[in-house]
Scaffold this active site. Structure first.
Site, mmCIF file in Angstrom:
data_model
loop_
_atom_site.group_PDB
_atom_site.id
_atom_site.type_symbol
_atom_site.label_atom_id
_atom_site.label_comp_id
_atom_site.label_asym_id
_atom_site.label_seq_id
_atom_site.Cartn_x
_atom_site.Cartn_y
_atom_site.Cartn_z
ATOM 1 N N LYS A 568 0.800 -1.227 0.000
ATOM 2 C CA LYS A 568 0.000 0.000 0.000
ATOM 3 C C LYS A 568 0.830 1.273 0.000
ATOM 4 O O LYS A 568 0.360 2.333 0.407
ATOM 5 C CB LYS A 568 -0.985 0.050 1.206
ATOM 6 N N THR A 571 3.647 0.502 -4.608
ATOM 7 C CA THR A 571 4.540 -0.460 -5.283
ATOM 8 C C THR A 571 4.047 -0.806 -6.698
ATOM 9 O O THR A 571 4.863 -1.028 -7.594
ATOM 10 C CB THR A 571 4.667 -1.761 -4.465
ATOM 11 N N THR A 572 2.728 -0.838 -6.894
ATOM 12 C CA THR A 572 2.231 -1.206 -8.225
ATOM 13 C C THR A 572 2.499 -0.080 -9.216
ATOM 14 O O THR A 572 2.828 -0.331 -10.383
ATOM 15 C CB THR A 572 0.722 -1.536 -8.170
ATOM 16 N N SER A 682 -4.896 2.583 4.471
ATOM 17 C CA SER A 682 -5.063 2.083 3.109
ATOM 18 C C SER A 682 -5.255 0.561 3.138
ATOM 19 O O SER A 682 -6.069 0.002 2.396
ATOM 20 C CB SER A 682 -3.839 2.470 2.275
ATOM 21 N N TRP A 787 -1.012 10.034 -11.268
ATOM 22 C CA TRP A 787 -0.199 10.034 -12.478
ATOM 23 C C TRP A 787 -0.363 8.686 -13.194
ATOM 24 O O TRP A 787 -0.403 7.645 -12.550
ATOM 25 C CB TRP A 787 1.271 10.283 -12.148
ATOM 26 N N GLY A 804 -5.551 3.413 -5.718
ATOM 27 C CA GLY A 804 -6.070 4.773 -5.711
ATOM 28 C C GLY A 804 -7.565 4.748 -5.498
ATOM 29 O O GLY A 804 -8.338 5.333 -6.246
ATOM 30 N N ARG A 805 -7.933 4.017 -4.431
ATOM 31 C CA ARG A 805 -9.372 3.861 -4.145
ATOM 32 C C ARG A 805 -9.963 5.148 -3.590
ATOM 33 O O ARG A 805 -9.252 5.969 -3.007
ATOM 34 C CB ARG A 805 -9.564 2.753 -3.087
ATOM 35 N N TYR A 807 -12.129 6.563 -0.717
ATOM 36 C CA TYR A 807 -12.705 6.259 0.607
ATOM 37 C C TYR A 807 -12.605 7.521 1.472
ATOM 38 O O TYR A 807 -11.806 8.421 1.178
ATOM 39 C CB TYR A 807 -12.012 5.054 1.271
HETATM 40 N N1 PPS Z 1 0.083 6.538 -9.890
HETATM 41 C C1 PPS Z 1 -0.649 5.887 -8.991
HETATM 42 N N2 PPS Z 1 -1.782 5.269 -9.311
HETATM 43 C C2 PPS Z 1 -2.525 4.631 -8.379
HETATM 44 N N3 PPS Z 1 -2.160 4.525 -7.094
HETATM 45 C C3 PPS Z 1 -1.027 5.115 -6.712
HETATM 46 C C4 PPS Z 1 -0.234 5.826 -7.650
HETATM 47 N N4 PPS Z 1 0.842 6.313 -6.983
HETATM 48 C C5 PPS Z 1 0.710 5.928 -5.704
HETATM 49 N N5 PPS Z 1 -0.404 5.215 -5.534
HETATM 50 C C6 PPS Z 1 -0.854 4.666 -4.280
HETATM 51 O O1 PPS Z 1 -0.558 3.273 -4.307
HETATM 52 C C7 PPS Z 1 -1.395 2.675 -3.341
HETATM 53 C C8 PPS Z 1 -1.451 1.206 -3.574
HETATM 54 O O2 PPS Z 1 -0.193 0.738 -3.208
HETATM 55 P P1 PPS Z 1 0.385 -0.616 -3.723
HETATM 56 O O3 PPS Z 1 0.367 -0.648 -5.170
HETATM 57 O O4 PPS Z 1 1.709 -0.787 -3.078
HETATM 58 O O5 PPS Z 1 -0.669 -1.625 -3.124
HETATM 59 S S1 PPS Z 1 -0.516 -3.213 -3.021
HETATM 60 O O6 PPS Z 1 0.206 -3.479 -1.818
HETATM 61 O O7 PPS Z 1 0.146 -3.701 -4.217
HETATM 62 O O8 PPS Z 1 -1.925 -3.687 -2.912
HETATM 63 C C9 PPS Z 1 -2.707 3.372 -3.505
HETATM 64 O O9 PPS Z 1 -3.347 3.335 -2.246
HETATM 65 P P2 PPS Z 1 -4.876 3.648 -2.068
HETATM 66 O O10 PPS Z 1 -5.012 5.115 -2.412
HETATM 67 O O11 PPS Z 1 -5.200 3.391 -0.649
HETATM 68 O O12 PPS Z 1 -5.667 2.791 -2.999
HETATM 69 C C10 PPS Z 1 -2.327 4.753 -3.979
HETATM 70 O O13 PPS Z 1 -2.513 5.741 -3.010
#
Ligand code: PPS
Length: 864
Positions: A568, A571-572, A682, A787, A804-805, A807
């Site tokens: 969270k 990383t993705t 998150s 982004w 990027g949920r 909530y």
């Molecule tokens: N560019 C971009 N697009 C979408 N999301 C982004 C981006 N950069 C950072 N984030 C933040 O990444 C959070 C999800 O983190 P992870 O990808 O590490 O989650 S996971 O552990 O693989 O499930 C996710 O958390 P949440 O906002 O809680 O959904 C995002 O805040």
């Protein structure tokens, strides 16, 4: 800062740590260091092993910090004794000899480079040893410049230097003796630089005595060395029982070049640690006899040789048993042709491993042959020719062994590497117990005593206090491989083990036993349970391993870097951005874990790095075999291409850093940190989106503030929300296994707000070329609010809706709670980043600001 000043500070810190640990654990420890000396004492010739309190990190997972961590997880709680070895230089031969013994005996130790000329150090160490009842072992070796007589500063002990001695004997009344049996070693002692000890104080007692060599100065002079010493004899090892200044010591009048000193050193450690660091008296030995069917004509055993072997075995078994029984492992032909010809009992044959059915076919034939000839087939023990397939592991061999022979135990000298022998370990794979095999010097080509490599004296030396003796002394279980020809001809195999047993019997109190392989293996893993799980290494880092690693396997496809999480933190997004670079690639998604391999922290690891149906998800499978099926991109250039894997739950995993560093020691590690409170929230939202029962039922505040007696599902969710955020603890673990310059810590908030500049830093850190311009390739998508990748025609490719949920923001009460919860950890993190020379992310500054405001508030309250 001078080296001395730095060392002093370091030593002070070390001793404070050890001292605080003593108080915490109430364990007494022994601590050995160089004796203090007259001004002429050369520390270059001194090295001191020291036992102190243990180092073991309390796991953050074992004690959930509720409501605030009672013991912050970074505090070291010592539970086992550790030897502190002080050496003057890392090249010290004596230091290396000491370390070799400590490692072989599995005693924990810590080595420090120390200058003993520093009075301040000596005072500090003396104070420490007196206060915590820590013992000292010191070595004194004379040099050409040593005065003939010198007094040890602060102690009623006189040293007589540079002597040539002979006829060493162990003093039977010495309370230090445990493994050592009193006895006399006739003949000259090696070297002419011996030191002997004299004292009028009853605190000293001789442990080893010797006589001056005939014709040498002082020989037969009738010295009176003191009450604890025999008149006319030179005490070359003495023990100080602590009656003079409260510190118990053992002094050696030379290094560890003389075999008896090694034995006495093990007893000295045991004595000074009140047996906390001590080896038991039982030794189990298994001697395999190999190449039963393939010895050259004329060199095979004849009926008389077999009779001699059995007689010797029976007579020894009768007497206590001192000579181990031999469990004959047949087979191991060197070539497949020989294998087929002889159809030896457990002839698994080195090739072809990739073809499991032909391996099975051959094993079935061998078994039939064995049954036809009344050869036992139910021992459950086998060895592979040249260790092929045992380590590095080939699943096909393990499978075939299990299916045809029901093999439960094997042995190898290859895990983790052939050398140094003392590092050899066992492991369990696919329910087959692999025991470490030791070397005994009886190779296939060694047939005659007089033709022993280096001359027969070498073998006798090895038996009489050398390598073979030490192997038995320091290993509770030893498995040796011998060959059929060693029992024919002049029966060198018999000679070796009979003499070894007799030497062990004359000089030690060890009890020699043997057991059938299966029982032996169970015993081994009872003694060393920590070895059960293997630690895979890269087969291509060891030439021998590479040679026995199947030809169609390659190590080129292992990751060059890893994104380790925590979850969270973005990383993705980082994963997607990395893949936009033309030189960077990763594994393809798996149906279960999507883009994540999750090799090091799951059961996949136990499947091994070999690929077979069972090992489908193993790391090498992802990077090697799946490409065969067209699942993995084939790299255009192995040296410039950057393969990586991203598994966000590696970050807080206890096992992952150790396992990753063993397989990928050169890999770069990327971690992302966001405010741990946001991360926890998150994760909670993630679990709600996945309809986790507890997350739907309880509020976020309920989850983070759940108490010890709360329902298990709530506590489990609490753990997963809170524990990955203990950043400093997890980072310290990664930094124990990877050097700081291989670890990159990214501010996840910055990745979210300004990904292009972060990606520039990442490219620099990885050294990847060509430079990719992310500011042109990424664009902010107002609809997504993040982004995204800019596609041709102005379209965007964003992450899916699970990243990027939407909530509601975190409640203020929960934020306050979490800020306090993570307060100490954030302070530790700031110290860690400072130590690494890294800037503090803005979220951390803000959290630290809260800490100082709270402090101010508390202080003001106190004053008013
Ligand atoms: N560019 C971009 N697009 C979408 N999301 C982004 C981006 N950069 C950072 N984030 C933040 O990444 C959070 C999800 O983190 P992870 O990808 O590490 O989650 S996971 O552990 O693989 O499930 C996710 O958390 P949440 O906002 O809680 O959904 C995002 O805040």
């Amino acid at each position: 800062m001078t080296v001395a000043v730095r060392f002093r500070r370091h030593l002070r810190r070390l001793l404070l740590l050890l001292a605080s640990c003593c108080l915490l654990s109430l364990l007494l420890s022994a601590y050995f260091l160089f004796s203090n000396s007259t001004p002429s004492m050369q520390l270059g010739q001194s090295a001191e092993p020291a036992c102190s309190q243990p180092l073991s990190m309390s796991s953050p997972y074992r004690q959930l910090p509720y409501p605030y961590p009672p013991n912050p997880p970074h505090i070291h709680v010592h539970t086992e004794p550790v030897v502190l070895v002080l050496v003057e230089s890392q090249y010290s031969q004596l230091g290396q000899d000491i370390v070799a013994i400590l490692e072989s005996a599995h005693f924990q130790f810590r080595m420090e480079i120390a200058s003993g000329k520093d009075t301040w150090n000596r005072q500090l160490l003396h104070q420490y040893c007196t206060e915590y009842r820590v013992g000292i072992i010191g070595f004194y070796r004379s040099t050409e410049n040593s005065p003939p007589l010198l007094k040890l500063r602060g102690l009623p002990l006189v040293l007589k230097t540079n002597q040539a001695l002979m006829d060493c004997c162990v003093v039977s009344s010495s309370p230090l003796l445990h493994l050592t049996k009193p006895g006399s070693d006739r003949g000259p002692l090696p070297g002419e630089d011996w030191t002997s000890f004299y004292s009028n104080h009853s605190t000293y007692q001789a442990v080893l005595h010797a006589r001056a060599r005939e014709g040498a100065p002082g020989a037969g002079s009738g010295d009176n060395p003191g009450p604890g010493f025999s008149s006319g004899l030179q005490a070359t090892v003495v023990q100080d029982m602590g009656l003079y200044d409260g510190v118990r010591r053992v002094f050696f009048g030379q290094g560890l070049g003389y075999w008896l000193h090694k034995l006495i050193l093990v007893d000295a450690i045991s004595y000074l640690t009140d047996r906390k660091l001590s080896l038991g008296l039982d030794r189990h030995i298994l001697v395999d006899i190999d190449d039963i069917f393939v010895g050259k004509e004329g060199t095979r055993m004849n009926a008389k040789d077999v009779k001699a072997l059995l007689e010797r075995r029976n007579s020894c078994a009768h007497r206590s048993p001192t000579l181990p029984s031999t469990w004959v492992s047949l087979g191991n032909s060197t070539t497949q042709a020989q294998c087929r010809r002889t159809r030896a009992m457990i002839c698994s044959c080195a090739t072809p491993f990739h073809n499991e059915s032909s391996l099975l076919e051959q094993m079935v034939l061998n078994k039939q042959f064995a049954l036809e000839h009344n050869i036992p087939v139910d021992m459950g023990y086998a060895v592979a020719p040249h260790h092929s397939g045992v380590y590095p592991v080939h699943m096909q061999l393990y499978e075939a062994w299990r299916r045809v022979w029901n093999i439960r135990v094997t042995s190898t000298e290859e895990y983790p590497h052939l050398k140094p022998a003392r590092y050899r370990k066992g492991f369990i794979h696919n329910n087959i117990m692999v025991l470490p095999r030791q070397t005994c010097g009886l190779f296939t080509h060694t047939i005659y005593y007089k033709e022993y490599p280096g001359g027969p004296k070498e073998l006798d030396k090895s038996i009489g206090g050398g390598e073979l003796f030490l192997t038995v002394l320091l290993n509770p279980i030893s498995i040796f491989m011998t060959h059929l020809s060693n029992y024919g001809n002049d029966r060198l195999g018999l000679y070796t083990f009979v003499h070894l047993a007799s030497f062990v019997r004359s000089w030690t109190n060890l009890q020699l036993h043997t057991l059938p392989p299966l029982q032996l293996a169970h015993k081994y893993f009872q003694l060393f349970p920590e070895q059960r799980n293997p630690l895979w290494q890269n087969p291509c880092d060891d030439k021998r391993h590479k040679d026995i690693w199947s030809k169609e396997k390659t190590c080129d496809r292992l990751p060059k870097f890893m994104v380790v999480g925590p979850q969270k933190t973005g990383t993705t997004a980082l994963y997607l951005f990395l893949l936009m670079h033309s030189s960077i690639s990763s594994n393809f998604p798996s149906p279960k874990t999507y883009e994540e391999v999750q090799f090091f922290n799951t059961n996949n690891y136990h499947k091994g790095i070999d690929c077979s149906a069972a090992g489908l998800y193993s790391l090498l499978c992802f990077f090697v075999v799946l490409q065969v099926h067209g699942v993995f991109p084939v790299p255009s250039n192995v040296s410039t291409d950057f393969l990586f894997e991203k598994s966000a739950n590696y970050f807080p995993s206890e096992d992952t850093p150790r396992r990753a560093a063993a397989l990928l020691p050169k890999a770069k590690i990327i971690t992302l940190l966001i405010n741990p409170s946001d991360r926890a929230y998150s994760w909670y939202q993630h679990q709600r989106a996945h309809e986790d029962h507890a997350a739907l039922k309880f509020t976020f505040y309920d989850v983070i503030s759940a108490k010890a007696g709360a329902p298990a599902e709530l506590r489990s969710l609490q753990n997963r929300c809170l524990l990955p955020g203990l950043y400093s603890t997890h980072l310290e673990r990664w930094l124990t296994y990877y050097p700081a310059n291989q670890v990159m810590i990214i501010d996840g908030h910055q990745l979210r707000s300004d990904p292009a500049s972060v990606m520039d830093e990442v490219q620099k850190f990885l050294g990847v070329t060509p430079h990719f311009n992310y500011s042109q390739a990424l664009t902010f998508d107002p609809q997504k609010g993040f982004w995204c990748q800019l596609l041709e025609g102005g379209k965007t490719k964003c992450l899916g809706k699970s990243k990027g949920r939407k909530y509601p923001p975190m409640e203020a009460e929960a934020r306050v709670y979490l800020s306090r919860y993570y307060r100490e950890h954030n302070v530790e993190l700031s110290k860690l980043l400072h130590r690494l020379g890294q800037p503090l992310p803005s979220w951390l500054r803000e959290e630290l600001q809260k800490v100082s405001t709270t402090h101010l508030y508390t202080n003001t309250n106190t004053v008013s």
